[in-house]
Design a protein around this motif. Structure first.
Motif, short mmCIF file in Angstrom:
data_model
loop_
_atom_site.label_atom_id
_atom_site.label_comp_id
_atom_site.label_asym_id
_atom_site.label_seq_id
_atom_site.Cartn_x
_atom_site.Cartn_y
_atom_site.Cartn_z
N ALA A 187 10.02 -1.40 0.69
CA ALA A 187 11.27 -1.66 -0.01
C ALA A 187 11.79 -3.05 0.35
CB ALA A 187 12.31 -0.59 0.32
N LEU A 188 11.67 -3.42 1.61
CA LEU A 188 12.10 -4.75 2.05
C LEU A 188 11.21 -5.84 1.43
CD1 LEU A 188 12.93 -4.08 5.78
CD2 LEU A 188 14.55 -4.76 3.97
N ILE A 189 9.91 -5.62 1.43
CA ILE A 189 9.01 -6.61 0.83
C ILE A 189 9.35 -6.80 -0.65
CG2 ILE A 189 6.61 -7.04 0.13
CD1 ILE A 189 5.75 -5.63 2.77
N ASP A 242 7.46 18.41 -2.39
CA ASP A 242 8.52 19.36 -2.70
C ASP A 242 9.04 20.04 -1.45
OD1 ASP A 242 10.22 20.66 -4.45
OD2 ASP A 242 8.81 22.28 -4.86
N GLY A 243 8.90 19.38 -0.31
CA GLY A 243 9.33 20.00 0.94
C GLY A 243 10.54 19.31 1.53
N ASP A 244 10.80 19.60 2.78
CA ASP A 244 11.89 18.98 3.51
C ASP A 244 11.52 17.53 3.81
OD1 ASP A 244 13.80 18.13 5.31
OD2 ASP A 244 13.65 19.88 6.61
N MET A 245 12.29 16.62 3.26
CA MET A 245 12.02 15.18 3.40
C MET A 245 11.83 14.78 4.86
SD MET A 245 11.63 12.22 2.03
CE MET A 245 12.39 11.99 0.46
N TYR A 246 12.60 15.38 5.75
CA TYR A 246 12.58 14.96 7.14
C TYR A 246 11.41 15.55 7.93
CZ TYR A 246 16.98 12.98 5.88
OH TYR A 246 17.94 12.24 5.25
N LYS A 247 10.58 16.33 7.28
CA LYS A 247 9.37 16.84 7.93
C LYS A 247 8.14 16.04 7.55
CE LYS A 247 11.10 21.42 8.75
NZ LYS A 247 10.98 22.83 8.52
N ARG A 248 8.36 14.94 6.86
CA ARG A 248 7.23 14.07 6.53
C ARG A 248 6.78 13.30 7.76
NH1 ARG A 248 7.62 11.40 0.59
NH2 ARG A 248 6.15 12.93 -0.17
N PHE A 306 7.98 7.08 6.38
CA PHE A 306 9.26 6.36 6.49
C PHE A 306 9.03 4.88 6.78
CE2 PHE A 306 10.09 10.78 7.51
CZ PHE A 306 11.09 11.06 6.57
N TYR A 307 8.05 4.60 7.61
CA TYR A 307 7.71 3.21 7.90
C TYR A 307 7.30 2.48 6.62
CZ TYR A 307 4.84 -0.79 9.11
OH TYR A 307 4.30 -2.04 9.14
N LEU A 308 6.34 3.04 5.87
CA LEU A 308 5.86 2.38 4.66
C LEU A 308 6.94 2.27 3.59
CD1 LEU A 308 2.29 3.94 4.32
CD2 LEU A 308 2.86 1.58 4.94
N MET A 309 7.73 3.31 3.42
CA MET A 309 8.80 3.26 2.41
C MET A 309 9.79 2.14 2.73
SD MET A 309 8.49 5.41 -0.11
CE MET A 309 10.12 5.76 -0.72
N PHE A 339 0.83 -1.20 0.00
CA PHE A 339 0.00 0.00 0.00
C PHE A 339 0.87 1.26 0.00
CE2 PHE A 339 -1.79 3.42 2.60
CZ PHE A 339 -2.84 3.80 1.78
N ALA A 340 0.57 2.17 -0.90
CA ALA A 340 1.12 3.53 -0.96
C ALA A 340 2.48 3.65 -1.65
CB ALA A 340 1.18 4.17 0.42
N TYR A 341 3.40 2.72 -1.45
CA TYR A 341 4.73 2.86 -2.03
C TYR A 341 5.25 1.51 -2.51
CZ TYR A 341 4.26 7.20 0.53
OH TYR A 341 3.78 8.38 1.01
N TYR A 342 5.92 1.54 -3.63
CA TYR A 342 6.59 0.39 -4.24
C TYR A 342 5.66 -0.58 -4.97
CZ TYR A 342 11.10 1.65 -2.30
OH TYR A 342 12.27 2.31 -2.01
#
Length: 171
Positions: free
Chosen positions: A163-165, A145-151, A156-159, A112-115
């Protein structure tokens, strides 16, 4: 729904896109020229600044468990030609032949959502379908288009989880 109603194509389209007039017709015309093509994507450009290309083709480097993306439109024709049997596309505006969907199956719900697009592209490749990038159609997308670390933490959990799956399922 598309399969049950015998539609020829399914278009996965993000709700934060702007589709130029004639884009769908152009994508269909282009994919019809290539019998082995199961999917096609337009070039994805940044909403509000069409000079920023966010996507124009990608391949997986399974040795490094990484994605190699075409860096710019200038290199895109050669990149796409040199990787025509291993090219995949993001799901932002991915047009799929229903015949390919019948062969490969639906999106992997675990991703879901990524990959899910990385996975789908890999599954198409594994079943000998090609993915095309239509370099003549540019679709605007409201990319982050913002600061990646302000997400939000779930991003980060889903990404990372997805990626591991993906890596586990395809290596």
């Amino acid at each position: 729904f598309a399969q049950d109603n015998h539609f020829d194509y399914v278009w996965l389209l993000n709700n934060d896109t702007v589709v130029p007039h004639g884009a769908l017709e152009h994508l269909v015309t282009t994919i019809q020229r290539e019998p082995q093509a199961g999917a096609i994507s337009p070039v994805i450009v940044r909403m509000g600044d069409k000079s920023i290309v966010d996507f124009c083709g990608a391949v997986h480097d399974w040795n490094l468990i990484d994605t190699v993306r075409c860096p710019n439109l200038k290199n895109a024709p050669d990149f796409c030609e040199n990787h025509k049997d291993s090219l995949w596309a993001v799901g932002t505006a991915l047009l799929l032949k229903t015949e390919a969907v019948n062969d490969v199956g639906l999106l992997n719900e675990k991703l879901f959502a990524y990959y899910e697009d990385d996975d789908y592209g890999t599954r198409l490749i594994n079943k000998n379908w090609r993915t095309l990038i239509d370099l003549n159609v540019h679709l605007e997308h409201a990319c982050f288009d913002g600061d990646m670390y302000k997400r939000q933490p779930y991003f980060f959990y889903l990404m990372n989880r997805n990626a591991l799956i993906l890596a586990i399922e395809h290596t």
